[in-house]
Write an enzyme that holds these catalytic residues in place. Structure first.
Site, short mmCIF file in Angstrom:
data_model
loop_
_atom_site.label_atom_id
_atom_site.label_comp_id
_atom_site.label_asym_id
_atom_site.label_seq_id
_atom_site.Cartn_x
_atom_site.Cartn_y
_atom_site.Cartn_z
N SER A 4 0.90 -1.24 -0.10
CA SER A 4 0.10 0.10 -0.08
C SER A 4 0.79 1.15 0.02
O SER A 4 1.80 1.27 -1.01
CB SER A 4 -0.94 -0.13 1.21
OG SER A 4 -2.07 1.09 0.94
N ASP A 8 -10.07 -3.36 -5.29
CA ASP A 8 -9.27 -2.51 -4.49
C ASP A 8 -9.81 -1.07 -4.40
O ASP A 8 -9.61 -0.47 -5.43
CB ASP A 8 -7.83 -2.44 -4.62
CG ASP A 8 -7.01 -1.77 -3.15
OD1 ASP A 8 -7.84 -1.09 -2.45
OD2 ASP A 8 -6.02 -2.34 -3.08
N HIS A 38 -8.51 -4.75 -1.26
CA HIS A 38 -6.95 -4.11 -0.75
C HIS A 38 -6.09 -5.26 0.24
O HIS A 38 -4.99 -5.50 -0.09
CB HIS A 38 -7.26 -3.14 0.16
CG HIS A 38 -6.06 -2.27 0.27
ND1 HIS A 38 -5.44 -1.49 -0.68
CD2 HIS A 38 -5.38 -1.87 1.46
CE1 HIS A 38 -4.19 -0.98 -0.16
NE2 HIS A 38 -4.20 -1.14 1.29
#
Length: 720
Positions: free
Chosen positions: A565, A650, A685
């Site tokens: 991320s 995501d 995610h």
């Protein structure tokens, strides 16, 4: 606020079908995509985005490209199937598949969850009175996924009403973080599905009557911006709007205090927050602000019931960068009349407080390590809970009852599995209730953990946690994996992780760089790694890598790096800056298209993160972001072997960021090193929702890195 506490060819149908059905025969060459430049201009600079078309999720060509990349990745890693299976078996071997959590007593019930071998999801249960009573199943994700034929299932939030009769929980079935709310009457067993549809997963709270439910909705950019009040059995279209946040930098949430007396609504940005409270028992209560909203001031609220409505305890950074704690009577005097309970300490960061009838428990951080301090409410006397290892993590467990003198704690270290303790405050004694079992065997004495310090270019000392198996010597011959995150003030604490041991047990040195942008060393650590100081995060990481090499823990030919991320942004930035330092990298759901994303206010999280990254509509902020954005700084040079992983659904880092980045890297890199893009076509995610599917993904990622590091296929302990 929410955060992110990823040369494409245009495939005709026939060519794609041949590729996908060939069993990999045509996959020796990577997919090459057409460049369809989109030209824009900002602050006098012409911007050309050759792969902007990959944002077209509904375009069959985009899906075809992602599937072709997945096929190419599978072909290029086919030789790792045996290693991947071995790692998967090792991960499962470290997991007690059939297990039960330590029960927590609350409201006359014992609450716990259990897992069963072969089943993906925990089963949440309770028993009335004693653990010998009949089990009542509350949420069984395994049964629900089978009944509804779901590939993805996640409960994002849940809340029991104060009478323990009604259970509300939010269900995400795609990974896109848009949920439906279900309600179960625990007295009758009736389950009401889809009581609320397509709402935000962040915030769910019962009022005191068990019929009023508070929840959040989001705007077009998926920013939680409204809190509603719903009466069970009514049409949600008529729900009352309780609070609305119009400032696009802010996200809003809702919860209930441990005392059950107050519903708390909190709206926050990176630097500022405001809290409102409502009487939980009043189904028509109007909100009132606790301390207003002051730019640059964040605060949170806890409640202790008592005379005049009890006390409000507020943790605030107003004039206190590392936070202080103040309090006032809930219903006495103006809200400005606060008294100080814990003063600001420039050496100690207050992360949170928990309020009980006789004590406050302060979760704090000193010299990069977490501590728990118990404070007597009556006298102000305090003590710190002592734990057996210096490099470790201690935190509050489930402590739902206000009237208690025994705390439930969680404890772990890189070599000690998660452990649950009860701490008797009066006697200051710890009782170990459970330590996670490692069925395949685990001896902490076989490993070494300690901390080293790197020196950043500006002279700042950066802590690095290092773990390895005894018998490994820092002579430059061992492979090394370096991990970091470094954003939002999030701290990468020295946790225990089963997924680290396939590395360590093969002689790999595992290191975590606690770079600026995180919160390990206090509030200033976060401040020195955001906005115009964000480049410190990347130069800190490079300094940590150089220290590991200089001190013999690593060598550039045997040093791999990993981050996800915002940590994937870090990976992208440093391989642009110093690709020569690393042999391989894994960037998971990487936030790499920073300029384009932060210029697009319609994308989830963008406006709320202006205070983290900067608003590129401002020329100075644009220049800083432009200087490090991985997608904008890809150049013609040799890059390390690279695995990029992403999720099609995501909402935090959209799939197109890693896809565009992979395309540009493939078009510009000057080496033959591997470049692999793997997209989970049914998750978001966090990857797969079930534990077995997630372990399969992790085993693949580990196998890739082990292969690149040249680590042995078999763990050292099996050959000793």
């Amino acid at each position: 606020p929410m955060h992110r506490d990823h040369r494409f060819g245009l495939f005709v149908a026939g060519a794609l079908l041949s590729l996908l059905l060939s069993g990999g025969a045509l996959c020796a060459e990577p997919p090459i995509a057409a460049q369809r430049p989109v030209v824009s201009k900002i602050h006098g600079e012409e911007r050309i985005d050759p792969y902007a078309w990959l944002r077209e999720k509904e375009n069959p060509e985009v899906i075809a490209y992602l599937e072709a990349e997945n096929a190419y990745t599978a072909a290029m890693t086919g030789h790792l199937e045996g290693l991947q299976q071995r790692v998967y078996d090792e991960l499962l071997g470290r997991l007690l598949e059939t297990d039960t959590s330590v029960p927590v007593r609350h409201g006359g019930y014992w609450y716990y969850y259990r897992t069963e071998e072969g089943l993906d999801y925990p089963v949440w249960c309770r028993r009335a009175g004693t653990m010998e009573a009949a089990e009542q199943v509350l949420i069984d994700g395994n049964a629900l996924t089978e009944e509804l034929d779901l590939e993805y299932f996640q409960v994002t939030s849940a809340d029991l009403d104060p009478s323990h009769t009604m259970l509300a929980f939010s269900v995400d079935t795609t990974g896109y973080e848009t949920v439906d709310v279900w309600v179960q009457n625990l007295a009758t067993g009736e389950v009401m599905r889809d009581v609320l549809r397509d709402v935000s997963p962040w915030g769910l709270a019962w009022g005191g009557d068990g019929q009023t439910l508070y929840y959040t909705r989001f705007d077009a950019s998926k920013r939680p911006d409204r809190v509603y009040r719903h009466r069970l059995g009514s049409d949600p279209s008529g729900d009352e709007l309780v609070a609305r946040e119009d400032d696009v930098r802010f996200s809003i949430g809702v919860g209930r205090t441990r005392s059950d007396a107050l519903v708390v609504i909190q709206s926050g940005s990176t630097t500022t927050s405001e809290v409102w409270i409502l009487d939980s028992a009043d189904g028509a209560a109007q909100k009132r602000s606790v301390a207003g909203r002051t730019p640059g001031v964040r605060y949170s609220v806890e409640h202790a019931p008592g005379q005049d409505g009890g006390w409000l305890y507020v943790t605030t950074d107003d004039g206190a960068p590392n936070y202080k704690v103040i309090r006032k009577r809930l219903n006495a005097g103006p809200f400005e009349a606060w008294g100080e309970v814990i003063a600001h300490d420039p050496e100690t960061l207050i992360q949170s407080i928990d309020v009980f009838s006789e004590h406050l428990v302060v979760s704090e951080r000193r010299e990069g390590l977490r501590k728990l301090r118990v404070l007597e409410r009556a006298t102000g006397g305090s003590h710190t809970i002592e734990m057996p290892e210096e490099i470790s993590v201690i935190g509050m467990g489930a402590n739902p009852d206000f009237e208690t003198g025994v705390l439930r704690l969680n404890y772990q270290s890189p070599i000690t599995p998660n452990s649950v303790y009860d701490y008797d405050i009066a006697s200051r004694s710890l009782t170990l209730l459970k330590r996670d079992v490692v069925p395949s065997g685990h001896t902490p004495e076989d490993y070494v953990v300690y901390r080293r310090w790197a020196v950043a270019p500006d002279g700042t000392r950066i802590p690095v946690t290092i773990a390895y198996r005894k018998g490994i010597h820092p002579d430059g011959t061992a492979p090394c994996l370096l991990y970091a995150y470094g954003s939002y003030g999030a701290s990468m604490d020295p946790w225990y992780s089963n997924s680290v041991y396939p590395f360590i047990d093969r002689g790999v040195v595992y290191a975590v760089a606690h770079v600026r942008g995180g919160g390990e060393m206090g509030r200033h650590w976060k401040e020195e790694g955001r906005l115009e100081r964000k480049p410190n995060t990347f130069t800190d990481f490079i300094a940590c890598a150089e220290m590991l090499i200089e001190e013999g823990y690593a060598h550039p030919e045997r040093l791999a790096i990993e981050g996800g991320s915002a940590g994937g942004l870090l990976i992208g930035a440093v391989i642009n800056m110093r690709p020569d330092l690393f042999c391989a990298a894994h960037a998971a759901v990487p936030f790499v298209d920073v300029v384009n994303t932060m210029l697009d206010a319609s994308i989830p999280l963008t406006t709320g993160e202006y205070e983290e990254w900067g608003n590129p509509n401002d020329p100075e902020s644009y220049a800083v972001i432009r200087s490090y954005s991985p997608y904008d700084n890809v150049r013609a040079q040799a890059y390390p072997n690279l695995l990029i992983t992403a999720g099609l659904n995501d909402p935090r880092v959209h799939y197109w960021e890693p896809a565009k980045w992979a395309a540009l890297l493939r078009a510009k890199k000057t080496c033959d090193n591997l470049l692999l893009l793997k997209t989970n076509m049914g998750a978001g995610h966090g990857g797969a929702s079930g534990r077995y599917g997630r372990y399969e993904e992790v085993a693949f990622e580990i196998a890739f890195l082990l292969d690149q590091l040249g680590a042995p296929e078999v763990p050292l302990r099996e050959t000793e």
